[in-house]
Write a protein that holds these residues in place. Structure first.
Motif, PDB file in Angstrom:
ATOM      1  N   ARG A  47      -0.479  -7.495  -8.982  1.00 41.82           N
ATOM      2  CA  ARG A  47       0.758  -7.023  -8.407  1.00 41.82           C
ATOM      3  C   ARG A  47       0.426  -6.390  -7.057  1.00 41.82           C
ATOM      4  O   ARG A  47       0.218  -5.191  -6.922  1.00 41.82           O
ATOM      5  CB  ARG A  47       1.439  -6.021  -9.332  1.00 41.82           C
ATOM      6  CG  ARG A  47       1.769  -6.620 -10.690  1.00 41.82           C
ATOM      7  CD  ARG A  47       2.472  -5.596 -11.572  1.00 41.82           C
ATOM      8  NE  ARG A  47       2.738  -6.138 -12.899  1.00 41.82           N
ATOM      9  CZ  ARG A  47       3.792  -6.873 -13.202  1.00 41.82           C
ATOM     10  NH1 ARG A  47       4.675  -7.168 -12.275  1.00 41.82           N
ATOM     11  NH2 ARG A  47       3.974  -7.328 -14.443  1.00 41.82           N
ATOM     12  N   ILE A  48       0.384  -7.192  -6.083  1.00 39.41           N
ATOM     13  CA  ILE A  48      -0.093  -6.752  -4.784  1.00 39.41           C
ATOM     14  C   ILE A  48       0.860  -5.803  -4.095  1.00 39.41           C
ATOM     15  O   ILE A  48       0.439  -4.826  -3.468  1.00 39.41           O
ATOM     16  CB  ILE A  48      -0.408  -7.965  -3.904  1.00 39.41           C
ATOM     17  CG1 ILE A  48      -1.124  -7.513  -2.615  1.00 39.41           C
ATOM     18  CG2 ILE A  48       0.816  -8.777  -3.601  1.00 39.41           C
ATOM     19  CD1 ILE A  48      -1.656  -8.661  -1.799  1.00 39.41           C
ATOM     20  N   ALA A  49       2.195  -6.042  -4.220  1.00 35.93           N
ATOM     21  CA  ALA A  49       3.159  -5.160  -3.540  1.00 35.93           C
ATOM     22  C   ALA A  49       3.118  -3.783  -4.148  1.00 35.93           C
ATOM     23  O   ALA A  49       3.126  -2.755  -3.456  1.00 35.93           O
ATOM     24  CB  ALA A  49       4.572  -5.769  -3.619  1.00 35.93           C
ATOM     25  N   GLN A  50       3.102  -3.747  -5.442  1.00 36.40           N
ATOM     26  CA  GLN A  50       3.056  -2.460  -6.111  1.00 36.40           C
ATOM     27  C   GLN A  50       1.760  -1.735  -5.787  1.00 36.40           C
ATOM     28  O   GLN A  50       1.770  -0.536  -5.528  1.00 36.40           O
ATOM     29  CB  GLN A  50       3.214  -2.671  -7.618  1.00 36.40           C
ATOM     30  CG  GLN A  50       3.198  -1.371  -8.422  1.00 36.40           C
ATOM     31  CD  GLN A  50       3.343  -1.617  -9.914  1.00 36.40           C
ATOM     32  OE1 GLN A  50       3.686  -2.721 -10.346  1.00 36.40           O
ATOM     33  NE2 GLN A  50       3.125  -0.580 -10.701  1.00 36.40           N
ATOM     34  N   ASP A  51       0.669  -2.486  -5.814  1.00 35.40           N
ATOM     35  CA  ASP A  51      -0.631  -1.819  -5.560  1.00 35.40           C
ATOM     36  C   ASP A  51      -0.752  -1.335  -4.116  1.00 35.40           C
ATOM     37  O   ASP A  51      -1.478  -0.389  -3.833  1.00 35.40           O
ATOM     38  CB  ASP A  51      -1.769  -2.799  -5.876  1.00 35.40           C
ATOM     39  CG  ASP A  51      -1.831  -3.113  -7.372  1.00 35.40           C
ATOM     40  OD1 ASP A  51      -1.339  -2.294  -8.171  1.00 35.40           O
ATOM     41  OD2 ASP A  51      -2.403  -4.175  -7.717  1.00 35.40           O
ATOM     42  N   GLU A  58      11.758  -4.386   0.462  1.00 36.82           N
ATOM     43  CA  GLU A  58      11.316  -4.326   1.854  1.00 36.82           C
ATOM     44  C   GLU A  58      10.464  -5.509   2.236  1.00 36.82           C
ATOM     45  O   GLU A  58      10.092  -5.679   3.408  1.00 36.82           O
ATOM     46  CB  GLU A  58      10.494  -3.050   2.088  1.00 36.82           C
ATOM     47  CG  GLU A  58      11.279  -1.799   1.921  1.00 36.82           C
ATOM     48  CD  GLU A  58      10.409  -0.557   2.082  1.00 36.82           C
ATOM     49  OE1 GLU A  58       9.131  -0.714   2.039  1.00 36.82           O
ATOM     50  OE2 GLU A  58      10.936   0.534   2.262  1.00 36.82           O
ATOM     51  N   LEU A  59      10.057  -6.327   1.278  1.00 38.48           N
ATOM     52  CA  LEU A  59       9.084  -7.378   1.583  1.00 38.48           C
ATOM     53  C   LEU A  59       9.658  -8.387   2.565  1.00 38.48           C
ATOM     54  O   LEU A  59       8.986  -8.794   3.518  1.00 38.48           O
ATOM     55  CB  LEU A  59       8.667  -8.090   0.280  1.00 38.48           C
ATOM     56  CG  LEU A  59       7.916  -7.228  -0.733  1.00 38.48           C
ATOM     57  CD1 LEU A  59       7.533  -8.058  -1.965  1.00 38.48           C
ATOM     58  CD2 LEU A  59       6.687  -6.590  -0.124  1.00 38.48           C
ATOM     59  N   VAL A  60      10.886  -8.774   2.343  1.00 35.32           N
ATOM     60  CA  VAL A  60      11.480  -9.767   3.237  1.00 35.32           C
ATOM     61  C   VAL A  60      11.891  -9.158   4.552  1.00 35.32           C
ATOM     62  O   VAL A  60      11.553  -9.694   5.620  1.00 35.32           O
ATOM     63  CB  VAL A  60      12.663 -10.477   2.523  1.00 35.32           C
ATOM     64  CG1 VAL A  60      13.359 -11.432   3.495  1.00 35.32           C
ATOM     65  CG2 VAL A  60      12.171 -11.215   1.290  1.00 35.32           C
ATOM     66  N   LEU A  79       7.532 -13.217  -3.224  1.00 38.04           N
ATOM     67  CA  LEU A  79       8.235 -12.131  -2.565  1.00 38.04           C
ATOM     68  C   LEU A  79       9.324 -11.527  -3.453  1.00 38.04           C
ATOM     69  O   LEU A  79       9.837 -10.419  -3.148  1.00 38.04           O
ATOM     70  CB  LEU A  79       8.854 -12.636  -1.262  1.00 38.04           C
ATOM     71  CG  LEU A  79       7.842 -13.137  -0.213  1.00 38.04           C
ATOM     72  CD1 LEU A  79       8.577 -13.605   1.041  1.00 38.04           C
ATOM     73  CD2 LEU A  79       6.837 -12.062   0.137  1.00 38.04           C
ATOM     74  N   GLN A  80       9.665 -12.161  -4.514  1.00 37.70           N
ATOM     75  CA  GLN A  80      10.693 -11.621  -5.385  1.00 37.70           C
ATOM     76  C   GLN A  80      10.136 -10.535  -6.294  1.00 37.70           C
ATOM     77  O   GLN A  80      10.785  -9.537  -6.544  1.00 37.70           O
ATOM     78  CB  GLN A  80      11.307 -12.764  -6.219  1.00 37.70           C
ATOM     79  CG  GLN A  80      11.929 -13.860  -5.385  1.00 37.70           C
ATOM     80  CD  GLN A  80      13.062 -13.331  -4.501  1.00 37.70           C
ATOM     81  OE1 GLN A  80      13.853 -12.456  -4.934  1.00 37.70           O
ATOM     82  NE2 GLN A  80      13.172 -13.862  -3.273  1.00 37.70           N
ATOM     83  N   ASN A  81       8.935 -10.775  -6.766  1.00 33.62           N
ATOM     84  CA  ASN A  81       8.376  -9.777  -7.695  1.00 33.62           C
ATOM     85  C   ASN A  81       7.083  -9.129  -7.156  1.00 33.62           C
ATOM     86  O   ASN A  81       6.477  -8.297  -7.829  1.00 33.62           O
ATOM     87  CB  ASN A  81       8.113 -10.395  -9.044  1.00 33.62           C
ATOM     88  CG  ASN A  81       7.233 -11.630  -8.951  1.00 33.62           C
ATOM     89  OD1 ASN A  81       6.535 -11.844  -7.950  1.00 33.62           O
ATOM     90  ND2 ASN A  81       7.267 -12.453  -9.982  1.00 33.62           N
ATOM     91  N   GLY A  82       6.576  -9.592  -6.014  1.00 30.80           N
ATOM     92  CA  GLY A  82       5.383  -8.972  -5.397  1.00 30.80           C
ATOM     93  C   GLY A  82       4.091  -9.268  -6.137  1.00 30.80           C
ATOM     94  O   GLY A  82       3.169  -8.466  -6.102  1.00 30.80           O
TER      95      GLY A  82
END
Length: 841
Positions: A47-51, A58-60, A79-82
């Motif tokens: 889970r790269i976005a969370q980490d 905010e990713l998009v 990009l939906q779930n990171g």
């Protein structure tokens, strides 16, 4: 992470700002994931976005994106779930090869604001590659002659995996000829080796097929195999052999190039090409031997190629291989032991060390002068060296150890005889022909004060005329010292003594350096006829040495004293002579006598008398005796003669120039009857005294002539005997005559062989005739007998050759002769001066 839902837009903005700040602060860190190779598409990675602390919403808007150099398609982010997932096949061997570590580096970039995150994704290996051999079949050719335990390396398998998945083990199919051995090479894995356990026989098994299997360590394990095709070759089973395993050869050193050392011979029992052989130096032969010798690979000849020197090496061990042309080739071996014989090609060497120079001439016998060492690089008799010394006197060589010598003093040194020795040490070896070498040693002899100054003669006779000027040079003494430098520096001095009541130094002096002798005051013959003294010569050595020489200085008379008239009688004065003369006397009658003496000697004291005629007077009837001084009548007196006669008598000596004195004689002529008796007796007494004086003078002259003639005859006789006798050693040869006394009437001389001084004359009682011992060594005199004819009552008695005496009526002559007599043992019996003494009344 726990989230709370808060209402209101303001609250939401605060929370978003907080998350952005936290995410920005974490942007400088790294996130690590791992994934196995060969994972399927969509496999979850992380889970790269969370980490990374990013909101999914905010990713998009913030343009979240992932970049990877050349590997962007392997991993992707939803990009939906990171979530980071596998997008395509990941092959670790393709990605990282044989590297132990393998990872994918991702750069995560977001904008507004810009942030960059680094993500490492480790790719884990799986056992997906079996062991692989480079070929499916390996071929080996093994001769049947190979020995047991022969080893044959095989090509191992390779595994693309890493770690345990690449750890291989090998297994050989069962057989009776080979076993498998594994070699572990550091960092290079394991390699299989075939080990021969049983001899091969091509006739029984020309071909062997084995299977080699490799298994890795993965789970499940994977295997790979290769077929081993072994061909058994026909062996070249007869190796070439030499007729001897060791050859011993001797040769002299300095052999010319291409000289044959040995011709080797080897043979091979095989046939064909297996029988053809090649000779070569073994790999054990060092380069220096390869330079000195050449090997003919076809014939087996070994020849000299460089200088062979025994002194460099006296033995050579040459290992030779002989190889046939078989397949595989076989090798035979032998050794050539070459002994080099010595030749006498090295001259001895002489080294002189520890010179103790110069050598004092008083050095003790056995004193070590120098150390000498000799050497010769040859061996045996060629290296045995003997030393000799030239000249060997007064030195010698003493052997102290092998090839070591000491140059020592063998006899006493005398610098005055030899001041330097040029020695030559010769070293000669025992070769044939022998060689030699020389070394020169110059030995200087240092002087010591062992020689006293010496004079040429033990004594010198010097003649000096009286009345010499003060400080005049009368003689020079010279002494020679055989030593050197300060030891030969001679100084002179007087040996002080007293001459009468005065010191010798008041008469003469000697210059300390030149040896010149000076008379400090005028000498007077009448006071001192002979001055005898010694001069000492001393050198400057320590301690000083010296010697003395005797000087006999004869003061020669000069005519410096005029004749002196004697009184006419015992009671008379020195005035005129008065005498009464009777007119009756006849011609030739002595009427008076003039008496005079001269203080000089010899001719200077020989007086003559002349009668001076008065001016204008008639011829006088009187005359005077030339040498007697007697006044006598020339005719009979008559009445015409004046009664008073005044005669002037000139008394003159024989000196040069002559000195004179004048005597006045008063004669009173009386008739015979007028003369009283007393006067007659007085006249008679005076006449008798005058006659006696005349006789004394006559006898004096006769004695002088007789003694002089006797002495001259003696010398002539002695000279004749010496000339007729055979020559003998000594210093008694005739000398040059020397003039001693001379006058108008003649001269006398004496022989230098005796150096006797003879002078005569009239005068007061003293020694008028003297002879002194000569400076030369005395010689024995012949026997002498002396006879003297007596006149007017003289008588003479014969004496032996050593002494004789003569007596006269009016005078005494004593002549004594003595000389040195030596017996066979050179013991001195007697030594006296020759003395001739003439006394006159």
């Amino acid at each position: 992470m726990l989230f709370y839902r808060l209402s209101g837009p303001r609250t939401q903005r605060l929370l978003l700002s907080f998350l952005l700040v936290a995410a920005w602060e974490a942007g400088s860190g790294q996130v690590h994931y791992s994934v196995s190779e060969e994972a399927k598409h969509g496999t979850f990675v992380g889970r790269i976005a969370q980490d990374l602390g990013l909101e999914l919403a905010e990713l998009v808007p913030r343009l979240f994106r992932v970049a990877s150099k050349g590997r962007g398609d392997l991993l992707e982010v939803n990009l939906q779930n990171g979530i980071l997932f596998v997008n395509s096949r990941i092959d670790r061997e393709e990605l990282c090869g044989r590297s132990e570590e393998c990872s994918i580096h991702l750069e995560v970039i977001v904008d507004r604001p810009l942030q960059v995150f680094h993500v490492e994704v480790e790719v884990k290996d799986i056992n997906d590659n079996p062991p692989v051999f480079s070929a499916s079949e390996q071929k080996l050719s093994i001769p049947e002659s190979r020995l047991l335990d022969s080893r044959f390396p095989l090509e191992g398998a390779s595994d693309a995996d890493v770690g345990e998945n690449a750890m291989l083990t090998y297994r050989l199919s069962p057989n009776e000829f080979f076993t498998l051995d594994i070699i572990n090479k550091k960092d290079k894995g394991k390699f299989p080796v075939l080990v021969l356990q049983k001899l091969l026989d091509r006739e029984e098994n020309p071909q062997l097929q084995l299977l080699l299997t490799a298994t890795d360590g993965g789970k499940p394990e994977l295997k790979g195999s290769v077929t081993l095709q072994i061909s058994v070759l026909d062996a070249n089973d007869n190796a070439p052999i030499f007729d001897r395993s060791i050859y011993e050869v001797k040769m002299y050193e300095n052999s010319a190039n291409q000289t044959l050392v040995i011709w080797l011979n080897a043979s091979d029992a095989d046939e064909g090409i297996n029988k053809e052989i090649i000779y070569s130096f073994s790999s054990l032969v060092p380069p220096n031997i390869r330079r000195k010798f050449l090997m003919n690979e076809r014939t087996g000849e070994i020849r000299v190629n460089d200088a062979i020197d025994f002194e460099d090496s006296n033995t050579y061990e040459i290992h030779v291989d002989v190889t046939d042309k078989g397949t595989p080739p076989m090798v035979g071996h032998c050794s050539v032991l070459l002994e080099i014989l010595d030749e006498n090609d090295n001259s001895p060497e002489v080294v002189v060390t520890s010179l103790a120079l110069p050598v004092r001439e008083d050095a003790q016998v056995g004193t070590v002068i120098a150390l000498i060492s000799v050497s010769d690089h040859d061996s045996g008799a060629n290296g045995q060296v003997t030393c000799s010394l030239t000249p060997h006197i007064p030195f010698k060589l003493v052997s102290t150890f092998k090839n070591y010598y000491s140059l020592v003093l063998d006899s006493a040194l005398d610098r005055e005889s030899v001041a330097n020795y040029e020695l030559v040490v010769t070293a000669k070896d025992g070769g044939s022909p022998s060689l030699s070498a020389t070394a020169s040693v110059s030995v200087d002899v240092a002087d010591v004060n062992d020689n006293a100054p010496t004079f040429a003669q033990p004594e010198y006779t010097v003649f000096v005329k009286e009345n010499n000027p003060p400080g005049c040079h009368i003689f020079t003494v010279s002494a020679r010292d055989a030593d050197a430098q300060e030891n030969a520096l001679v100084s002179y001095s007087l040996v002080e003594r007293r001459v009468g009541e005065r010191a010798l130094s008041s008469y003469v002096s000697v210059h300390a350096e030149s040896g010149k002798v000076y008379a400090l005051q005028p000498l007077d013959h009448e006071e001192l006829e002979l001055l005898q003294f010694q001069v000492s010569a001393r050198d400057a050595g320590v301690p000083p040495l010296g010697s003395n020489v005797t000087l006999q200085v004869f003061v020669l008379d000069e005519n410096d004293n005029a004749p002196a008239l004697l009184p006419p009688g015992p009671g008379g004065g020195a005035g005129a002579v008065s005498q009464l003369v009777a007119r009756s006397v006849g011609a030739g009658h002595v009427v008076a006598k003039v008496r005079a003496v001269d203080a000089d000697s010899g001719y200077n004291a020989w007086l003559s008398y002349e009668l001076q005629a008065a001016a204008g007077a008639a011829r006088s009837p009187f005359r005077v005796g030339l040498y007697t001084g007697e006044i006598s009548t020339t005719r009979a007196l008559d009445e015409a003669d004046a009664p008073r006669q005044r005669l002037l008598v000139l008394v003159k000596d024989h000196g040069e120039p002559a000195l004179t004195a004048t005597a006045t004689v008063l004669l009173s002529l009386e008739d015979s009857g007028q003369a009283p008796k007393a006067s007659s007796r007085a006249s008679t007494g005076a006449a008798g005294a005058e006659a006696a004086l005349v006789d004394v003078n006559v006898y004096l002259i006769v004695a002088i002539c007789a003694v002089s003639s006797l002495f001259v005859l003696t010398l002539l006789l002695y000279t004749a005997l010496r000339c007729s006798a055979p020559p003998s050693e000594g210093s008694c040869g005739p000398g040059k005559p020397r003039l001693v006394c001379s006058s108008a009437v003649g001269s006398w001389s004496y022989s230098q062989q005796r150096r006797q001084r003879v002078c005569s004359g009239e005068g007061p009682p003293k020694a008028d005739l003297m002879a002194f011992s000569p400076s030369l060594p005395p010689c024995p005199l012949p026997a002498i007998e002396v006879e003297e004819q007596s006149t007017e009552g003289d008588h003479c008695s014969k004496k032996d050759s050593s002494q004789f005496r003569c007596f006269k009526d009016y005078e005494h002559i004593h002549i004594k002769i003595s000389w040195n007599i030596r017996n066979k043992n050179s013991e001195e019996r007697s030594q006296k001066d020759y003395i001739f003494l003439l006394k006159k009344c």
